[in-house]
Design a protein around this motif. Structure first.
Motif, PDB file in Angstrom:
ATOM      1  N   SER A 247      56.628  89.031  51.347  1.00 55.15           N
ATOM      2  CA  SER A 247      56.871  88.684  52.751  1.00 55.15           C
ATOM      3  C   SER A 247      56.102  89.622  53.674  1.00 55.15           C
ATOM      4  O   SER A 247      55.546  89.195  54.701  1.00 55.15           O
TER       5      SER A 247
ATOM      6  N   ALA B 223      53.250  88.114  56.104  1.00 56.23           N
ATOM      7  CA  ALA B 223      53.490  88.243  57.543  1.00 56.23           C
ATOM      8  C   ALA B 223      52.284  88.832  58.274  1.00 56.23           C
ATOM      9  O   ALA B 223      52.128  88.666  59.486  1.00 56.23           O
TER      10      ALA B 223
ATOM     11  N   PHE C  43      57.536  87.802  59.366  1.00 62.27           N
ATOM     12  CA  PHE C  43      58.171  88.449  58.212  1.00 62.27           C
ATOM     13  C   PHE C  43      59.555  87.859  57.966  1.00 62.27           C
ATOM     14  O   PHE C  43      59.910  87.514  56.833  1.00 62.27           O
TER      15      PHE C  43
ATOM     16  N   VAL D 281      59.312  84.200  56.606  1.00 66.71           N
ATOM     17  CA  VAL D 281      58.863  84.151  55.209  1.00 66.71           C
ATOM     18  C   VAL D 281      59.938  84.711  54.276  1.00 66.71           C
ATOM     19  O   VAL D 281      60.212  84.138  53.217  1.00 66.71           O
ATOM     20  N   PHE D 282      60.551  85.817  54.672  1.00 67.23           N
ATOM     21  CA  PHE D 282      61.575  86.464  53.847  1.00 67.23           C
ATOM     22  C   PHE D 282      62.763  85.529  53.615  1.00 67.23           C
ATOM     23  O   PHE D 282      63.246  85.380  52.481  1.00 67.23           O
TER      24      PHE D 282
END
Length: 212
Positions: free
Chosen positions: A58, A62, A75, A78-79
């Motif tokens: 991530s 990012a 971030f 995506v995380f």
């Protein structure tokens, strides 16, 4: 916005915990989930390694430019997305494992019931036990002879005890318990209500003859 992110993160954490425990439960079915089944030494390490890998991935993704979005936003997005994918994959794998174990256990239950019914017809219930055997204890002499005499004694009660060795799993214990449930009323009807106590008393008297 901040509150939404915090709630999303809490939801992910809760789902990860549920996912981990469901994985442990499905791996040990039909055992009930208990503390000694939870392996923090191996299973938890795998989970942590996956989460670390997701975090690092991530962080990397990012950094890729995307529609002028801020790093923190990318971030977090995506995380959360990757954790959701991880949770879904884990739930699918655990569900498959659960149903495979469940089907296997139900098949073995049917076989156990059939074995119990067959043994009741032949009037000899085969009770399996696990671990060491007292007849090999140094307190007694002539182990082979005492073993044969105990077998002859228990057979008069329609029972023979067979040692399955030291290795044991939860399914074997559960199936053994079910077998005893199926045959309990038969043995009670055959030998009387306190037949176990009477038989154990006779075994102790027999054993005393062989004490060193």
């Amino acid at each position: 916005m901040v509150l939404r992110r915090v709630l999303s993160l809490l939801l992910i954490i809760i789902l990860l915990i549920i996912s981990y425990f469901f994985n442990t439960y499905s791996a040990n079915y039909p055992s009930k989930l208990r503390a000694d089944l939870i392996s923090f030494d191996f299973d938890m390490k795998i989970f942590l390694y996956c989460l670390i890998a997701i975090f690092l991935l991530s962080t990397f993704m990012a950094a890729i430019p995307f529609r002028n979005k801020r790093y923190g936003y990318k971030f977090f997005l995506v995380f959360i997305s990757m954790n959701l994918v991880f949770i879904i994959i884990n739930f699918i794998g655990s569900s498959k494992q659960y149903f495979e174990k469940k089907n296997e256990y139900e098949y073995l239950l049917v076989k156990t019931k059939q074995r119990a019914e067959s043994d009741m017809k032949t009037d000899l219930i085969k009770c399996y036990y696990f671990g060491g055997d007292f007849i090999f204890d140094n307190l007694y002499r002539d182990h082979q002879k005492i073993g044969k005499e105990i077998d002859s004694l228990t057979k008069t009660y329609g029972v023979i005890y067979i040692n399955k060795g030291g290795a044991i799993d939860d399914i074997s214990i559960e199936l053994n318990n079910r077998y005893e449930e199926y045959t309990e009323s038969f043995l009670e009807k055959r030998n009387g209500k306190k037949w176990k106590y009477k038989m154990k008393k006779e075994i102790e008297l027999l054993k005393n003859k062989y004490k060193k």
